[in-house]
Design a protein around this motif. Sequence first.
Motif, short mmCIF file in Angstrom:
data_model
loop_
_atom_site.label_atom_id
_atom_site.label_comp_id
_atom_site.label_asym_id
_atom_site.label_seq_id
_atom_site.Cartn_x
_atom_site.Cartn_y
_atom_site.Cartn_z
N CYS A 88 0.70 -1.72 0.03
CA CYS A 88 0.01 0.27 0.16
C CYS A 88 1.18 1.15 -0.15
CB CYS A 88 -0.89 0.03 0.62
SG CYS A 88 -2.31 -1.31 1.23
N ALA A 89 2.08 1.54 1.14
CA ALA A 89 2.81 2.51 1.12
C ALA A 89 3.87 2.64 -0.34
CB ALA A 89 4.35 2.60 2.21
N VAL A 96 0.95 4.48 -2.76
CA VAL A 96 0.62 5.73 -2.27
C VAL A 96 1.36 6.15 -3.23
CG1 VAL A 96 0.27 6.54 -0.46
CG2 VAL A 96 -0.53 5.28 -0.45
N GLN A 147 -7.43 -2.39 1.01
CA GLN A 147 -6.48 -1.49 2.05
C GLN A 147 -5.68 -0.26 1.49
OE1 GLN A 147 -5.93 -2.46 5.37
NE2 GLN A 147 -7.17 -3.65 5.74
N SER A 168 -5.69 3.16 2.37
CA SER A 168 -4.53 4.02 2.24
C SER A 168 -4.87 5.46 1.22
CB SER A 168 -3.08 2.63 1.75
OG SER A 168 -2.79 1.87 2.64
N LYS A 223 -4.22 8.90 2.10
CA LYS A 223 -2.53 9.41 2.56
C LYS A 223 -2.08 10.22 1.26
CE LYS A 223 0.37 8.89 5.07
NZ LYS A 223 1.05 10.10 5.59
N CYS A 251 2.01 -2.25 12.93
CA CYS A 251 0.86 -2.38 12.00
C CYS A 251 -0.70 -2.72 12.57
CB CYS A 251 1.46 -3.09 10.29
SG CYS A 251 2.19 -2.61 9.64
N LEU A 278 -3.71 -0.02 9.62
CA LEU A 278 -2.66 0.44 8.76
C LEU A 278 -2.55 1.99 8.02
CD1 LEU A 278 -1.01 -0.74 6.23
CD2 LEU A 278 -3.37 -0.70 4.51
N THR A 279 -3.98 2.44 8.49
CA THR A 279 -3.56 4.36 7.99
C THR A 279 -2.73 4.93 9.39
OG1 THR A 279 -5.72 4.62 9.37
CG2 THR A 279 -6.17 4.47 6.35
N LEU A 303 0.65 4.54 8.49
CA LEU A 303 1.23 4.97 7.25
C LEU A 303 1.86 6.02 7.97
CD1 LEU A 303 -1.16 3.81 4.71
CD2 LEU A 303 0.80 3.25 4.35
#
Length: 336
Positions: free
Chosen positions: A39-40, A43, A87, A91, A95, A203, A206-207, A210
Amino acid sequence: MVDVIADLSSFSLEAGPPGDQRELLHLRARSAGLTFSGCAHAVFLCKLVQSVRCIIKSHLANRDSLASGGDGDLCVGMLGMGHMGKQLLLSLLEKSDIKPSNIKISSRRPELAVEFVQKGVECFFDNRRLAAWADVLFICCLPSHLPKVCSDLHSQLSKRCLVYSFTSAVPVSRLARLLGHDFILRPQYDFVACDTADVWLSCTRLTSALTDPVLIEASSPLTMGGGISLGLNWVCAVLYSLLNLCTSAGLGSGDAICLINNVLKDKWPHAVELHSQSFISASCASSLLAEEPFPWISLTDVQTKETPLQCFLSSSKSMQHCMSAAYKSLLETPAN
């Protein structure tokens, strides 16, 4: 990234470690690390692409090449609403600066996206419609569903649509053949032995994870920790993606290089400047005029063959620091 843990509550990000199975704790850490990193990195890609598009838009004020979103905003499509899809959507909403109205989902079970629809995200079951609309298309389906999905998407994707696949066990070269498309990014995560895998156990959500500098540091693509690694080819493919965006907008090679250098220097002023020969062979670069766009680069080749950029990046510590700084800067910058 196969959705093998979707129905296993003990592996969810919110679950605590199982009391009688602590010897399997590393598996939960690995699962959480893969989800967080996937996810990171997605993003990061979207924020970087959006930055480049905004600069191109201001550079080429009234060009039609970025008109797909109506206002020039990035249009993000998501195919699949399983564990990874949900997920990833959370994100992006938390983000990135992508508006909910600029995100659309195609899912066989639209009812799973009710909470996101209430936020302004459109959900339907029409893979072809999604493909024709999106600037970036995330594929979050199971490998068993991929042949049907690719059949739906084939011939519907515009050349400039960047496809990002989380589907495991399907090499990017095969995916390119199935889709008839070569603008594809597929992160290849590997596992390495280490003593710090438990970093991912924080973790829990998740949000909120991040926003954790420790986890952002651990997921930095070129220096990943926690027992997970991501190949250099992924970072190269991201940079070639930016180059293709400039090419699709008709930007000359000189302006394209300047634009990418400015984006990177904005995140790390000490960056070594990229040049034409950083991306293409010296012989091709020498014959390329400044006002002439770069040739279109196949991301399939970029991720499966040695490239000039891979050679440059592997030998340039300064550029590696620059990419890490850009990653951390974009992840740590809150959405507006």
